[in-house]
Design a protein around this motif. Structure first.
Motif, PDB file in Angstrom:
ATOM      1  N   UNK A   4     -11.606  18.702  45.255  1.00  0.00           N
ATOM      2  CA  UNK A   4     -12.679  17.722  45.443  1.00  0.00           C
ATOM      3  C   UNK A   4     -12.396  16.443  44.641  1.00  0.00           C
ATOM      4  N   UNK A   5     -11.777  16.596  43.487  1.00  0.00           N
ATOM      5  CA  UNK A   5     -11.500  15.443  42.624  1.00  0.00           C
ATOM      6  C   UNK A   5     -10.139  14.833  42.936  1.00  0.00           C
ATOM      7  N   UNK A   6      -9.251  15.641  43.451  1.00  0.00           N
ATOM      8  CA  UNK A   6      -7.919  15.156  43.799  1.00  0.00           C
ATOM      9  C   UNK A   6      -6.952  16.301  43.977  1.00  0.00           C
ATOM     10  N   UNK A   7      -6.176  16.248  45.054  1.00  0.00           N
ATOM     11  CA  UNK A   7      -5.144  17.255  45.284  1.00  0.00           C
ATOM     12  C   UNK A   7      -3.916  16.918  44.447  1.00  0.00           C
ATOM     13  N   UNK A   8      -3.061  17.899  44.204  1.00  0.00           N
ATOM     14  CA  UNK A   8      -1.793  17.573  43.546  1.00  0.00           C
ATOM     15  C   UNK A   8      -0.975  16.663  44.466  1.00  0.00           C
ATOM     16  N   UNK A   9      -0.493  15.543  43.939  1.00  0.00           N
ATOM     17  CA  UNK A   9       0.233  14.567  44.756  1.00  0.00           C
ATOM     18  C   UNK A   9       1.498  14.087  44.033  1.00  0.00           C
ATOM     19  N   UNK A  10       2.477  13.596  44.801  1.00  0.00           N
ATOM     20  CA  UNK A  10       3.664  13.014  44.172  1.00  0.00           C
ATOM     21  C   UNK A  10       3.266  11.804  43.337  1.00  0.00           C
ATOM     22  N   UNK A  11       4.123  11.474  42.380  1.00  0.00           N
ATOM     23  CA  UNK A  11       3.745  10.456  41.398  1.00  0.00           C
ATOM     24  C   UNK A  11       3.468   9.091  42.025  1.00  0.00           C
ATOM     25  N   UNK A  12       4.101   8.791  43.154  1.00  0.00           N
ATOM     26  CA  UNK A  12       3.879   7.508  43.826  1.00  0.00           C
ATOM     27  C   UNK A  12       2.420   7.279  44.191  1.00  0.00           C
ATOM     28  N   UNK A  13       1.683   8.371  44.398  1.00  0.00           N
ATOM     29  CA  UNK A  13       0.269   8.246  44.759  1.00  0.00           C
ATOM     30  C   UNK A  13      -0.626   7.900  43.580  1.00  0.00           C
ATOM     31  N   UNK A  14      -0.177   8.176  42.372  1.00  0.00           N
ATOM     32  CA  UNK A  14      -1.066   7.908  41.224  1.00  0.00           C
ATOM     33  C   UNK A  14      -0.642   6.666  40.447  1.00  0.00           C
ATOM     34  N   UNK A  15       0.564   6.178  40.671  1.00  0.00           N
ATOM     35  CA  UNK A  15       1.045   5.017  39.902  1.00  0.00           C
ATOM     36  C   UNK A  15       0.163   3.777  40.054  1.00  0.00           C
ATOM     37  N   UNK A  16      -0.322   3.469  41.275  1.00  0.00           N
ATOM     38  CA  UNK A  16      -1.175   2.274  41.405  1.00  0.00           C
ATOM     39  C   UNK A  16      -2.398   2.337  40.474  1.00  0.00           C
ATOM     40  N   UNK A  17      -3.005   3.529  40.362  1.00  0.00           N
ATOM     41  CA  UNK A  17      -4.157   3.691  39.459  1.00  0.00           C
ATOM     42  C   UNK A  17      -3.742   3.433  38.018  1.00  0.00           C
ATOM     43  N   UNK A  18      -2.519   3.854  37.670  1.00  0.00           N
ATOM     44  CA  UNK A  18      -1.994   3.622  36.316  1.00  0.00           C
ATOM     45  C   UNK A  18      -1.893   2.136  36.028  1.00  0.00           C
ATOM     46  N   UNK A  19      -1.359   1.393  37.007  1.00  0.00           N
ATOM     47  CA  UNK A  19      -1.180  -0.040  36.802  1.00  0.00           C
ATOM     48  C   UNK A  19      -2.518  -0.726  36.579  1.00  0.00           C
ATOM     49  N   UNK A  20      -3.543  -0.234  37.306  1.00  0.00           N
ATOM     50  CA  UNK A  20      -4.883  -0.795  37.127  1.00  0.00           C
ATOM     51  C   UNK A  20      -5.415  -0.540  35.718  1.00  0.00           C
ATOM     52  N   UNK A  21      -5.298   0.726  35.235  1.00  0.00           N
ATOM     53  CA  UNK A  21      -5.846   1.014  33.906  1.00  0.00           C
ATOM     54  C   UNK A  21      -5.054   0.288  32.824  1.00  0.00           C
ATOM     55  N   UNK A  22      -3.737   0.124  33.067  1.00  0.00           N
ATOM     56  CA  UNK A  22      -2.915  -0.556  32.061  1.00  0.00           C
ATOM     57  C   UNK A  22      -3.288  -2.030  31.972  1.00  0.00           C
ATOM     58  N   UNK A  23      -3.634  -2.611  33.127  1.00  0.00           N
ATOM     59  CA  UNK A  23      -3.968  -4.029  33.171  1.00  0.00           C
ATOM     60  C   UNK A  23      -5.365  -4.299  32.595  1.00  0.00           C
ATOM     61  N   UNK A  24      -6.265  -3.318  32.743  1.00  0.00           N
ATOM     62  CA  UNK A  24      -7.655  -3.507  32.316  1.00  0.00           C
ATOM     63  C   UNK A  24      -7.779  -3.663  30.799  1.00  0.00           C
TER      64      UNK A  24
END
Ligand code: C2E
Ligand code: MG
Ligand code: MG
Ligand code: MG
Length: 276
Positions: free
Chosen positions: A256-276
């Motif tokens: 419900x919160x998120x399936x296991x995914x390859x790293x390419x799927x989570x990197x964009x979220x990382x860039x957002x938190x790093x920029x914030x």
């Protein structure tokens, strides 16, 4: 006739046992080469705070893309890797790969890596963890190791000493699949855990079974008395998450919160938190 039937059954049994053993041997053989052949891949599954919805980190889950058998699930190949010893190079690869990845994120999110009982018993895993942290530059407090109760059913003193060394670096330890082993309370008393991961079987029953709900409530009370956060595994629906919110569960993980995914799927979220 009865004898014929019996002979047939026995032969069939032997053939299928043989097949199973042969298949395990072939898989074990291929496993030793899986790292070098780059057939292993990590998937990442998000872990969130229940109350705020904030991302705490990601659990790392291993995938094996076999050249002819297709993707083999960890429940099938991890036991074989443990039996044949290939779990040592594979586990080392997982740890290094995960730490290297998380070190690039530029945020405070954690990475949770599963540690096999064989790693804890046979390898000098504390030295390995230390080396990998130095190599990758990942802050130790961003690394969590997940171990199951079975991990410490063997040589308890040795496992305890190793876990203490690892914790001294600042790495945290979560107890995985909690509630399914037979020595839960004793394990909790004796071992220095930083998090309890409630086995997903409780989640799948929580709506239908008042007993499952009562056990979740009791484990939450236990965790909170010991000042250890509790994470519920296997949250698949909104209503399960609502129950956890009601019950005061700290963290959650599941489809419900998120399936296991390859790293390419989570990197964009990382860039957002790093920029914030
Ligand atoms: P685990 O550590 O308890 O990991 C959670 C398992 O539950 C994962 O299965 C995950 O995909 C699955 N899962 C997550 N959310 C849900 C959900 O909402 N519903 C359901 N039905 N399942 C959910 P996976 O990836 O197949 O891994 C199975 C087990 O294999 C893991 O259980 C862990 O014990 C082991 N494993 C995976 N990767 C590694 C690794 O790198 N090293 C070692 N030693 N073991 C690993
Ligand atoms: Mg786990
Ligand atoms: Mg688990
Ligand atoms: Mg499990």
């Amino acid at each position: 006739r009865a004898k014929d039937a019996l002979t047939e059954t026995v032969c069939f049994y032997e053939v299928s046992m043989d097949e199973a053993a042969r298949s395990r041997r072939l898989i074990a053989n291929d496993l030793w080469q899986a790292v070098d052949r780059k057939e292993l891949q990590l998937h990442y599954q998000v872990q969130k705070a229940v109350h705020s919805g904030e991302t705490i980190g990601y659990e790392v889950l291993l995938r094996w893309h076999h050249p002819s058998r297709g993707t083999i699930p960890p429940s099938e190949f991890i036991p074989i890797a443990e039996e044949c010893g290939a779990i040592l190079p594979i586990g080392e690869w997982v740890l290094r790969e995960a730490c290297r990845e998380a070190a690039t994120w530029g945020n405070e999110q954690k990475i949770a890596v599963n540690l096999s009982p064989v790693q804890l018993a046979n390898a000098d895993v504390a030295d390995l963890v230390h080396r990998v942290l130095l190599e990758t530059g990942l802050s130790p407090r961003r690394l969590e190791l997940e171990i199951t109760e079975s991990t410490i059913i063997g040589d308890k003193e040795r496992a305890l000493a190793t876990l203490r060394r690892i914790k001294a670096f600042g790495v945290t330890i979560a107890i995985d699949d909690f509630g399914t082993g037979y020595s839960s309370l004793e394990t909790l008393r004796a071992f220095p855990f930083d998090k309890i991961k409630l086995d997903r079987s409780f989640m799948s029953e929580v709506e239908a079974s008042p007993e499952a709900k009562a056990i979740i409530r009791a484990i939450l009370a236990l965790g909170h008395t010991l000042r250890v956060p509790v994470l519920a595994e296997g949250v698949e629906t909104r209503s399960q998450l609502d129950i956890l919110l009601d019950e005061g569960c700290d963290e959650a993980q599941g489809y419900f919160l998120g399936r296991p995914v390859p790293v390419g799927h989570i990197r964009p979220a990382m860039e957002k938190t790093a920029a914030a």
